[in-house]
Design an enzyme around this catalytic site. Sequence first.
Site, short mmCIF file in Angstrom:
data_model
loop_
_atom_site.label_atom_id
_atom_site.label_comp_id
_atom_site.label_asym_id
_atom_site.label_seq_id
_atom_site.Cartn_x
_atom_site.Cartn_y
_atom_site.Cartn_z
N ASN A 150 40.50 45.81 39.61
CA ASN A 150 40.07 44.45 39.95
C ASN A 150 39.96 43.53 38.74
O ASN A 150 40.22 42.33 38.82
CB ASN A 150 38.77 44.48 40.77
CG ASN A 150 37.64 45.19 40.05
OD1 ASN A 150 37.88 45.99 39.15
ND2 ASN A 150 36.43 44.89 40.43
N CYS A 282 32.80 44.00 41.90
CA CYS A 282 31.68 44.86 42.33
C CYS A 282 30.40 44.06 42.50
O CYS A 282 29.51 44.46 43.24
CB CYS A 282 31.48 46.00 41.34
SG CYS A 282 31.28 45.45 39.64
N GLU A 461 25.60 49.45 30.71
CA GLU A 461 26.50 49.01 29.64
C GLU A 461 25.98 47.69 29.11
O GLU A 461 25.11 47.06 29.72
CB GLU A 461 27.92 48.85 30.20
CG GLU A 461 28.52 50.15 30.70
CD GLU A 461 29.96 49.98 31.18
OE1 GLU A 461 30.17 49.31 32.22
OE2 GLU A 461 30.87 50.51 30.52
O1 TXE Z 1 39.09 53.13 43.21
P1 TXE Z 1 38.96 54.43 42.36
P2 TXE Z 1 40.02 52.80 44.46
C1 TXE Z 1 35.55 50.35 45.19
C2 TXE Z 1 36.06 49.46 46.31
C3 TXE Z 1 37.35 50.09 46.69
C4 TXE Z 1 37.00 51.56 46.50
C5 TXE Z 1 38.18 52.46 46.26
O2 TXE Z 1 35.18 49.54 47.40
O3 TXE Z 1 37.74 49.82 48.01
O4 TXE Z 1 36.18 51.59 45.35
O5 TXE Z 1 39.03 51.89 45.29
C6 TXE Z 1 40.76 56.60 38.82
N1 TXE Z 1 39.32 61.50 38.34
N2 TXE Z 1 35.85 49.82 43.86
O6 TXE Z 1 40.35 54.02 45.25
O7 TXE Z 1 39.67 55.58 42.99
C7 TXE Z 1 41.81 55.68 39.37
O8 TXE Z 1 43.11 56.12 39.05
C8 TXE Z 1 39.45 60.55 37.40
C9 TXE Z 1 34.75 49.23 43.15
O9 TXE Z 1 41.14 52.02 43.96
O10 TXE Z 1 37.54 54.58 42.07
C10 TXE Z 1 41.42 54.38 38.70
O11 TXE Z 1 41.87 54.36 37.36
N3 TXE Z 1 39.85 59.30 37.69
C11 TXE Z 1 35.06 49.16 41.70
C12 TXE Z 1 39.90 54.45 38.71
O12 TXE Z 1 39.59 55.82 38.87
C13 TXE Z 1 40.11 59.00 38.96
C14 TXE Z 1 36.43 48.65 41.36
C15 TXE Z 1 39.23 53.65 39.82
O13 TXE Z 1 39.79 54.02 41.06
C16 TXE Z 1 39.99 59.94 39.99
C17 TXE Z 1 37.43 49.32 42.16
C18 TXE Z 1 39.57 61.24 39.63
N4 TXE Z 1 39.41 62.21 40.54
C19 TXE Z 1 37.12 49.83 43.39
N5 TXE Z 1 40.30 59.34 41.16
C20 TXE Z 1 34.02 48.44 40.86
N6 TXE Z 1 32.92 49.14 40.56
O14 TXE Z 1 34.18 47.32 40.44
C21 TXE Z 1 40.62 58.06 40.89
N7 TXE Z 1 40.53 57.84 39.55
#
Ligand code: TXE
Length: 481
Positions: A150, A282, A461
């Site tokens: 994002n 977020c 952070e």
């Molecule tokens: O995020 P992921 P996703 C929330 C939002 C969204 C949901 C899922 O609700 O719909 O999360 O989003 C890496 N070990 N947020 O699936 O999976 C991945 O490759 C290590 C809120 O896209 O959490 C990416 O680099 N790394 C959030 C990163 O984690 C892993 C912003 C984030 O992806 C992994 C985004 C693993 N097992 C989504 N699995 C915020 N806090 O702002 C995935 N990744």
Amino acid sequence: MKQLGNFIDGRFWPAAGGSFLDNIEPATGSVLARVPDSGTEDVEQAVAAAGRAFPEWSARSVAERATLLETLAAFIATRADDLAALESADTGKPLKLAREVDMERARANLKFFAGAMSHWASAGHDMGPAGFNYTRREPLGVVALITPWNLPLYLLTWKLAPALVTGNTVVAKPSELTPMTAHALCELAIEAGIPPGVFNLVHGTGPGCGQALVDHPSIRAVSFTGGTATGKTIARSVAERLIKLSLELGGKNPALVFADADMDKTIPGLVRAGFTNQGQVCLCSSRILVHDSTHDEIAAKLTDAVKAMKLGDPKEPDTDQGALISSAHRDKVTGYIEQARSDGGRILCGGEVIQPRGRCRDGYFILPTVIADLPAESRLHHEEIFGPVVTLQRFVDEDEAVHLANSVDYGLAATVWTENLSRAHRVAARIQAGIVWVNNWLVRDLRTPFGGMKDSGLGREGGHWSLEFFTEPKNIFIDGR
Ligand code: TXE
């Protein structure tokens, strides 16, 4: 077609397995670049390079490390237009947002932590004639930074700057959905003179590449921003090794709008808090809690303001709402809108997928949506939607407002809208959230603690919190006799 590489030991490499992922432009649905689909072997090489670079980098003076970060910050400033164009194409966010918020903040992150480290002092505890204690803050070693789609460059630099300036070496993994500015940052790191191996970056999926990084035995800390489910998986993975972990996760943030709120501030504030980056921040306020006496007035004014936003090609200078990150995410968000309909919610505006004409006809767009009259137990009031959807809920008094605000598993941020100063203090203190803004949203001072309670994360952070996370304190006692 641009083909990206992993950045290891100061050079770009294809993934060891030779395979690539397609990186899609959300506004058009077309392929923007090919990204290495990395795995264990690539991670192994990146961690090894970071390990080799650590002794020399950690032995450098703070001033030398800070100067290199300032050089990188200056490069981001001079290339901000090009970087913003890359970020906008990669994420679907409006170009003006990428330029004014993401690139400005990426620059500021590097500059801020260079300065913060220069002013950081270690503690001393005097025991009089018995002796003296002083506390060294030592870098951890090789640290892993995992970031989401994002706010790609904004969040990568937010972690990279404190990690490097404290003397650690880094292996970063950006989201596979948004690799473009991370790749550009690696090119700038070479130009800035960051030594090979100090900053490494591997591309790939979460399960294939991110998990291999988290599981690598030489990683001394993981700093992660992303979804709550992924954060919990990472926490389980590192628990056995007892390494440091920082988790910045999702939110279901309330906006508490009291009857005495100043409408001229509140309505534009709610629009910004609800819909910036298509609601994919977020911190976005996705639950608008409104005093019963002003509910209908707020609903009408908010709906008018939301309808006035221009949705379309992120490249156009007057676009307010761009595309969602992916077709899968668009479908997830529309699933929630369908759920709202079956829960008996009233869609006040939006609620539809839309295909703009021309270049963006195959992009992932949803009209910004306001929903009222959902039952309290509706999933829309409890689960993170992470899209351009806000719900309205009524309350009759302060206690009920606070109860509703705290009735979710998340606890990241809240906004309070009132002209009553005593109420602002009272309510802010009762809200279960790491951050409360009164009469504004997303005003950031980089010195302040940033992070969430409950399912929104672990740790903070910002300012000295980041510097402490990336260092280990060691107390040394000198006998006074
Ligand atoms: O995020 P992921 P996703 C929330 C939002 C969204 C949901 C899922 O609700 O719909 O999360 O989003 C890496 N070990 N947020 O699936 O999976 C991945 O490759 C290590 C809120 O896209 O959490 C990416 O680099 N790394 C959030 C990163 O984690 C892993 C912003 C984030 O992806 C992994 C985004 C693993 N097992 C989504 N699995 C915020 N806090 O702002 C995935 N990744």
